[in-house]
Write a protein that holds these residues in place. Sequence first.
Motif, PDB file in Angstrom:
ATOM      1  N   LEU A  84     109.464 -10.714  16.186  1.00  0.00           N
ATOM      2  CA  LEU A  84     109.230  -9.274  16.204  1.00  0.00           C
ATOM      3  C   LEU A  84     108.175  -8.907  17.245  1.00  0.00           C
ATOM      4  O   LEU A  84     108.316  -7.897  17.964  1.00  0.00           O
ATOM      5  CB  LEU A  84     108.793  -8.803  14.810  1.00  0.00           C
ATOM      6  N   ASP A  85     107.107  -9.712  17.338  1.00  0.00           N
ATOM      7  CA  ASP A  85     106.082  -9.452  18.345  1.00  0.00           C
ATOM      8  C   ASP A  85     106.659  -9.525  19.759  1.00  0.00           C
ATOM      9  O   ASP A  85     106.330  -8.713  20.629  1.00  0.00           O
ATOM     10  CB  ASP A  85     104.938 -10.460  18.203  1.00  0.00           C
ATOM     11  N   ALA A  86     107.530 -10.532  19.979  1.00  0.00           N
ATOM     12  CA  ALA A  86     108.146 -10.656  21.303  1.00  0.00           C
ATOM     13  C   ALA A  86     109.009  -9.439  21.610  1.00  0.00           C
ATOM     14  O   ALA A  86     109.018  -8.927  22.736  1.00  0.00           O
ATOM     15  CB  ALA A  86     108.986 -11.939  21.365  1.00  0.00           C
ATOM     16  N   MET A  87     109.752  -8.961  20.615  1.00  0.00           N
ATOM     17  CA  MET A  87     110.587  -7.778  20.820  1.00  0.00           C
ATOM     18  C   MET A  87     109.734  -6.536  21.079  1.00  0.00           C
ATOM     19  O   MET A  87     110.089  -5.685  21.901  1.00  0.00           O
ATOM     20  CB  MET A  87     111.488  -7.580  19.605  1.00  0.00           C
ATOM     21  N   LYS A  88     108.614  -6.438  20.368  1.00  0.00           N
ATOM     22  CA  LYS A  88     107.709  -5.311  20.614  1.00  0.00           C
ATOM     23  C   LYS A  88     107.166  -5.362  22.042  1.00  0.00           C
ATOM     24  O   LYS A  88     107.079  -4.333  22.726  1.00  0.00           O
ATOM     25  CB  LYS A  88     106.556  -5.334  19.613  1.00  0.00           C
ATOM     26  N   ASN A  89     106.788  -6.552  22.492  1.00  0.00           N
ATOM     27  CA  ASN A  89     106.283  -6.687  23.859  1.00  0.00           C
ATOM     28  C   ASN A  89     107.360  -6.314  24.874  1.00  0.00           C
ATOM     29  O   ASN A  89     107.071  -5.685  25.899  1.00  0.00           O
ATOM     30  CB  ASN A  89     105.809  -8.119  24.107  1.00  0.00           C
TER      31      ASN A  89
END
Length: 225
Positions: free
Chosen positions: A104-109
Amino acid sequence: MSGWGLGWFGGGGPAKKDAPKKAILQLRGQLEMLNKREKHLQNLMDEQDGLARKYVSSNKTAAKAALRRKKQHEHSLEQTQSQIMTLEREIYSIETANINKETLDAMKNAGTAMKHIHAGLTIDKVDNVMEDLREQHAIGEEISEAITQGVGAQGIDEDELDEELADLQQEQLDEQMLNTGNVPVGDKVGRLPTVPTDKHKASAQRVEEDDEEEELRKLQAEMAM
């Protein structure tokens, strides 16, 4: 567990970021200890089973006591195995939750990066850029066409070219008439504007007279010899 999850995944500093890893390490340490206990209890059960078999005929009291101890160890073993399954399930849950968080963090970035890229872009701006490009392409084509036309046959009179071509064709026709005395039939030259008949006859007569004079000179030369 729900309280721990909120603490882990609610953001914050490095301590909260490393919390899942620390929890997994702690759980794995406890799981290793329980696995050792499981093996130890299994050995104790095997030992008591062996004693019961040894005294089953000679000493029933000792055999019964051995079976009782075996049952106690068996109960502890079942509890230990249940704890092992619980720890394994918790480790799997934490690892899955941590992977989901990192994904999820990667997608947010990625979303933030795309917002940054598209920050100054709108459909109207894109349309304007494309329209400017089309206009520049059109101007370039017009310039190339103008340059090409300027380098072409500038200042040439087509009427003069036609007259010069007609003169060349007439010269070719005259030359063929002098050589053969006839105009070629079916040839392109034969389809040129017709020359007056009297002129043709005069030219043919001159050719014949020239041939006669040439033959006369040859006879004179032979007689002189």
